[in-house]
Design a protein around this motif. Sequence first.
Motif, PDB file in Angstrom:
ATOM      1  N   MET A  39       0.850  -1.183   0.000  1.00 59.31           N
ATOM      2  CA  MET A  39       0.000   0.000   0.000  1.00 59.31           C
ATOM      3  C   MET A  39       0.889   1.238   0.000  1.00 59.31           C
ATOM      4  O   MET A  39       1.790   1.373   0.819  1.00 59.31           O
ATOM      5  N   LEU A  40       0.629   2.153  -0.933  1.00 61.29           N
ATOM      6  CA  LEU A  40       1.408   3.371  -1.065  1.00 61.29           C
ATOM      7  C   LEU A  40       0.593   4.535  -0.506  1.00 61.29           C
ATOM      8  O   LEU A  40      -0.537   4.784  -0.950  1.00 61.29           O
ATOM      9  N   HIS A  41       1.180   5.231   0.477  1.00 63.93           N
ATOM     10  CA  HIS A  41       0.504   6.363   1.118  1.00 63.93           C
ATOM     11  C   HIS A  41       1.163   7.663   0.692  1.00 63.93           C
ATOM     12  O   HIS A  41       2.391   7.726   0.541  1.00 63.93           O
ATOM     13  N   CYS A  42       0.387   8.688   0.530  1.00 62.47           N
ATOM     14  CA  CYS A  42       0.913   9.997   0.124  1.00 62.47           C
ATOM     15  C   CYS A  42       1.700  10.613   1.279  1.00 62.47           C
ATOM     16  O   CYS A  42       1.181  10.718   2.404  1.00 62.47           O
ATOM     17  N   PRO A  43       2.939  11.023   1.076  1.00 64.64           N
ATOM     18  CA  PRO A  43       3.738  11.615   2.157  1.00 64.64           C
ATOM     19  C   PRO A  43       3.082  12.884   2.729  1.00 64.64           C
ATOM     20  O   PRO A  43       2.463  13.670   2.000  1.00 64.64           O
ATOM     21  N   ASP A  44       3.219  13.077   4.036  1.00 63.38           N
ATOM     22  CA  ASP A  44       2.728  14.261   4.777  1.00 63.38           C
ATOM     23  C   ASP A  44       1.214  14.319   4.884  1.00 63.38           C
ATOM     24  O   ASP A  44       0.681  15.229   5.522  1.00 63.38           O
ATOM     25  N   LEU A  45       0.509  13.360   4.254  1.00 62.23           N
ATOM     26  CA  LEU A  45      -0.952  13.401   4.323  1.00 62.23           C
ATOM     27  C   LEU A  45      -1.441  13.116   5.737  1.00 62.23           C
ATOM     28  O   LEU A  45      -2.381  13.759   6.228  1.00 62.23           O
ATOM     29  N   GLN A  46      -0.787  12.174   6.409  1.00 58.18           N
ATOM     30  CA  GLN A  46      -1.221  11.834   7.766  1.00 58.18           C
ATOM     31  C   GLN A  46      -1.029  13.007   8.724  1.00 58.18           C
ATOM     32  O   GLN A  46      -1.897  13.289   9.557  1.00 58.18           O
ATOM     33  N   GLU A  47       0.111  13.727   8.570  1.00 60.09           N
ATOM     34  CA  GLU A  47       0.338  14.876   9.439  1.00 60.09           C
ATOM     35  C   GLU A  47      -0.629  16.003   9.138  1.00 60.09           C
ATOM     36  O   GLU A  47      -1.168  16.646  10.042  1.00 60.09           O
ATOM     37  N   ALA A  48      -0.895  16.250   7.853  1.00 60.61           N
ATOM     38  CA  ALA A  48      -1.823  17.320   7.491  1.00 60.61           C
ATOM     39  C   ALA A  48      -3.251  16.954   7.854  1.00 60.61           C
ATOM     40  O   ALA A  48      -4.062  17.830   8.195  1.00 60.61           O
ATOM     41  N   GLY A  49      -3.579  15.669   7.807  1.00 59.69           N
ATOM     42  CA  GLY A  49      -4.949  15.258   8.091  1.00 59.69           C
ATOM     43  C   GLY A  49      -5.381  15.513   9.516  1.00 59.69           C
ATOM     44  O   GLY A  49      -6.584  15.572   9.812  1.00 59.69           O
ATOM     45  N   LYS A  50      -4.433  15.688  10.459  1.00 58.80           N
ATOM     46  CA  LYS A  50      -4.807  15.948  11.851  1.00 58.80           C
ATOM     47  C   LYS A  50      -5.382  17.340  12.035  1.00 58.80           C
ATOM     48  O   LYS A  50      -6.061  17.600  13.019  1.00 58.80           O
ATOM     49  N   MET A  51      -5.112  18.239  11.089  1.00 58.38           N
ATOM     50  CA  MET A  51      -5.486  19.630  11.266  1.00 58.38           C
ATOM     51  C   MET A  51      -6.489  20.116  10.237  1.00 58.38           C
ATOM     52  O   MET A  51      -6.688  21.326  10.104  1.00 58.38           O
ATOM     53  N   VAL A  52      -7.072  19.203   9.455  1.00 61.40           N
ATOM     54  CA  VAL A  52      -7.991  19.626   8.403  1.00 61.40           C
ATOM     55  C   VAL A  52      -9.364  19.045   8.664  1.00 61.40           C
ATOM     56  O   VAL A  52      -9.549  18.139   9.485  1.00 61.40           O
ATOM     57  N   ASP A  53     -10.331  19.593   7.929  1.00 60.85           N
ATOM     58  CA  ASP A  53     -11.688  19.083   7.989  1.00 60.85           C
ATOM     59  C   ASP A  53     -11.792  17.816   7.142  1.00 60.85           C
ATOM     60  O   ASP A  53     -10.826  17.349   6.567  1.00 60.85           O
ATOM     61  N   LYS A  54     -12.967  17.305   7.055  1.00 58.43           N
ATOM     62  CA  LYS A  54     -13.197  16.105   6.251  1.00 58.43           C
ATOM     63  C   LYS A  54     -13.231  16.457   4.759  1.00 58.43           C
ATOM     64  O   LYS A  54     -12.949  17.582   4.375  1.00 58.43           O
ATOM     65  N   ASN A  55     -13.604  15.476   3.941  1.00 56.10           N
ATOM     66  CA  ASN A  55     -13.711  15.633   2.485  1.00 56.10           C
ATOM     67  C   ASN A  55     -12.346  15.824   1.806  1.00 56.10           C
ATOM     68  O   ASN A  55     -12.220  16.534   0.810  1.00 56.10           O
ATOM     69  N   THR A  56     -11.296  15.188   2.345  1.00 60.15           N
ATOM     70  CA  THR A  56      -9.983  15.226   1.704  1.00 60.15           C
ATOM     71  C   THR A  56      -9.944  14.198   0.571  1.00 60.15           C
ATOM     72  O   THR A  56     -10.397  13.064   0.733  1.00 60.15           O
ATOM     73  N   THR A  57      -9.394  14.605  -0.577  1.00 61.38           N
ATOM     74  CA  THR A  57      -9.261  13.701  -1.729  1.00 61.38           C
ATOM     75  C   THR A  57      -7.806  13.717  -2.208  1.00 61.38           C
ATOM     76  O   THR A  57      -7.063  14.674  -1.987  1.00 61.38           O
ATOM     77  N   VAL A  58      -7.424  12.611  -2.885  1.00 61.03           N
ATOM     78  CA  VAL A  58      -6.067  12.477  -3.418  1.00 61.03           C
ATOM     79  C   VAL A  58      -6.165  11.975  -4.861  1.00 61.03           C
ATOM     80  O   VAL A  58      -6.915  11.036  -5.158  1.00 61.03           O
ATOM     81  N   THR A  59      -5.384  12.595  -5.756  1.00 60.71           N
ATOM     82  CA  THR A  59      -5.289  12.163  -7.149  1.00 60.71           C
ATOM     83  C   THR A  59      -3.875  11.625  -7.384  1.00 60.71           C
ATOM     84  O   THR A  59      -2.888  12.294  -7.075  1.00 60.71           O
ATOM     85  N   TRP A  60      -3.798  10.406  -7.943  1.00 60.24           N
ATOM     86  CA  TRP A  60      -2.504   9.748  -8.153  1.00 60.24           C
ATOM     87  C   TRP A  60      -2.115   9.790  -9.630  1.00 60.24           C
ATOM     88  O   TRP A  60      -2.960   9.643 -10.520  1.00 60.24           O
ATOM     89  N   TYR A  61      -0.811   9.968  -9.876  1.00 59.21           N
ATOM     90  CA  TYR A  61      -0.239   9.957 -11.225  1.00 59.21           C
ATOM     91  C   TYR A  61       0.994   9.035 -11.232  1.00 59.21           C
ATOM     92  O   TYR A  61       1.669   8.886 -10.219  1.00 59.21           O
ATOM     93  N   HIS A  62       1.258   8.472 -12.408  1.00 55.38           N
ATOM     94  CA  HIS A  62       2.462   7.643 -12.578  1.00 55.38           C
ATOM     95  C   HIS A  62       3.227   8.142 -13.806  1.00 55.38           C
ATOM     96  O   HIS A  62       2.665   8.266 -14.898  1.00 55.38           O
ATOM     97  N   VAL A  63       4.513   8.437 -13.613  1.00 55.96           N
ATOM     98  CA  VAL A  63       5.387   8.862 -14.710  1.00 55.96           C
ATOM     99  C   VAL A  63       6.409   7.756 -14.925  1.00 55.96           C
ATOM    100  O   VAL A  63       7.152   7.402 -14.010  1.00 55.96           O
ATOM    101  N   TRP A  64       6.451   7.203 -16.122  1.00 54.52           N
ATOM    102  CA  TRP A  64       7.354   6.087 -16.404  1.00 54.52           C
ATOM    103  C   TRP A  64       7.923   6.224 -17.811  1.00 54.52           C
ATOM    104  O   TRP A  64       7.374   6.916 -18.668  1.00 54.52           O
ATOM    105  N   ARG A  65       9.057   5.549 -17.996  1.00 55.66           N
ATOM    106  CA  ARG A  65       9.754   5.597 -19.284  1.00 55.66           C
ATOM    107  C   ARG A  65       9.432   4.347 -20.091  1.00 55.66           C
ATOM    108  O   ARG A  65       9.561   3.237 -19.605  1.00 55.66           O
ATOM    109  N   SER A  66       9.034   4.559 -21.351  1.00 53.25           N
ATOM    110  CA  SER A  66       8.782   3.462 -22.282  1.00 53.25           C
ATOM    111  C   SER A  66       9.711   3.620 -23.484  1.00 53.25           C
ATOM    112  O   SER A  66      10.514   4.544 -23.555  1.00 53.25           O
ATOM    113  N   HIS A  67       9.585   2.709 -24.443  1.00 57.45           N
ATOM    114  CA  HIS A  67      10.433   2.773 -25.634  1.00 57.45           C
ATOM    115  C   HIS A  67      10.127   4.023 -26.453  1.00 57.45           C
ATOM    116  O   HIS A  67      11.000   4.521 -27.162  1.00 57.45           O
ATOM    117  N   SER A  68       8.931   4.525 -26.358  1.00 55.73           N
ATOM    118  CA  SER A  68       8.545   5.706 -27.135  1.00 55.73           C
ATOM    119  C   SER A  68       8.814   7.007 -26.390  1.00 55.73           C
ATOM    120  O   SER A  68       8.581   8.083 -26.925  1.00 55.73           O
TER     121      SER A  68
END
Length: 585
Positions: A143-172
């Motif tokens: 399981m991959l967790h977003c860094p600093d999210l746990q620390e920031a989550g202690k001080m924020v309201d609900k309705n937090t969302t996260v969008t994930w991206y992957h950057v990788w190298r292919s032959h093209s």
Amino acid sequence: MQVQPRCYDWGESSERAVSVLEGEAGWLSCPLFSHPSVYNYTSMQSAGHNLVWYRLPEGHELEQPITYSARLTRERERLWLQPATADDTGLYICMLRNNSSCSKIGMRLKVLRPNEVVRGADCEPLVAVAPTQEVIPLQEGKMLHCPDLQEAGKMVDKNTTVTWYHVWRSHSGIRCTKAPFWHNEREQKGLSLEFHNMIVPYQGLYFCTVHLQRKGQTLNFTRSINVSAVYPSSLPKIPSILNPSAHQVFTVKQDTEVRLVCTGLFPFLDSWWEIWWTVDGKTLEKLADNRFTNINRQVKYDFGDRTEESVLVIKDFQPEDLHREFNCSVKNEKGFETRRAQLQEEVSLPSMELGCGLGVTLVLMLLLFVVYHVFWLELLLLYRSWFGTDERHTDDKEYDVYISYARSGEEEQFVLSTLRSVLENELGYSVCIFDRDSLPGGTITDETLSFVARSRRLLVVVSPGYASQGSQALLELKVGIDSMARGGHLRVILVQYKPVRRQGWVRELRRARVALALVRWQGDKSRELTSRFWKRLRVELPVRRVSGGEGVALMRLHSQNSTNSQTGLITNTVKDTQKVFNSAA
């Protein structure tokens, strides 16, 4: 008068430096509370301590108290920037004090503008913080967790969302993809990204953009994670020594620098590892001899498995070092291995004697080459006279040589007065000449066949008139080639009395010339018995034993013979009897 308590200054914390992207949310956590056993926020408040933040803007010398606002707020030990601006860059100081004590520490904040962020690809999200590192074993999940999210989550309201991206190298090229990903082996669950089955293409940079609500404001920040694949955890994790092998021997030389190389393989473990040398059971740190040093480096990194090299450098190697014990060891939390380096002293060859011996050998080889290249024909004749087989003892032939020639005045004179005279009188061969040895009234064809069959060699005198002076000579040539092709003991020799144009050669001669020996008569130059002509001819004729004095005489060299002996060995001897047979046919 009230005395102000003396404030203990911890200086600036380099480990707690913070980078924030302009326009994103950021926060500063007071480094005093990074060790709860020393400073605890709740216990400090109960003891009457107050936490105060100061700021030292860039280019200023005096600290300024922070004025809190809707954008700049304090929550427990954190200072929130919602969002951060470029003017927020500077040194921030958090001070914990009461009436009797005071402690303060500084931390630096850098707010980066978008154009100051370095990206590997244009499709990458902007990130001000260096990526964290994560390893995932192949064919396993995590399981991959977003860094600093746990620390920031202690001080924020609900309705937090996260969008994930992957950057990788292919032959093209470099590609950026956004969750949900095409394969279901990576799946976003809640705010985290779950890997069900790790494979090599899933390596690369992952970005998580967090959207959160705090006191009615919508804030966001982006973090990155560099994900690497390692070998499965089910594989053996015990380290091993690759070099030196069990039977390897290091060759050393006295009074020189010696390098002993040790290579160890460490399977992936998220823990410590070590490779080192010992001399007589002591590490180099405990050995009181500065002649011994070591150099360590990484040779290879393959999916978490690292190959490390440790080189033991021994300066000014001494004879007593041969009797010391040199051991290389590798260790991690799963196992340990050690191996002793075996030494042997290099045997030095005497350079002067070796050089002289090599020089003499080369000179002798050169002299032998020159002698052979110049006197090869004389040497061959001498060898044949000593070790050759006399054909008179192995067959029942009557004649050594049958001479075939054009019946014309000049050629006939050459055959009777020169060839016959030398062969019979000087060299001791029995010669058959048709016009001399045939009986009157006989048939030419039968007599020719009989003479050729009773001869060991057929000597054909080639001249411009050979083909045009009747069929007797051509008949003799055909008979000789036919006998040679049928596997008889007859061999055909071509003697060129005068140069003949290629157009003047009849078909039988042109085909015979391809495979038969050709000895050229060169007029006055060939009259001496020691000339090249007679030596070449003797090589083609049957062997005749010579006495010791005659053998020595064969080695005598005339000046003209030296310049004419530069060709190869007998390349004009008979090459392929079957080829001649086919040609004659």
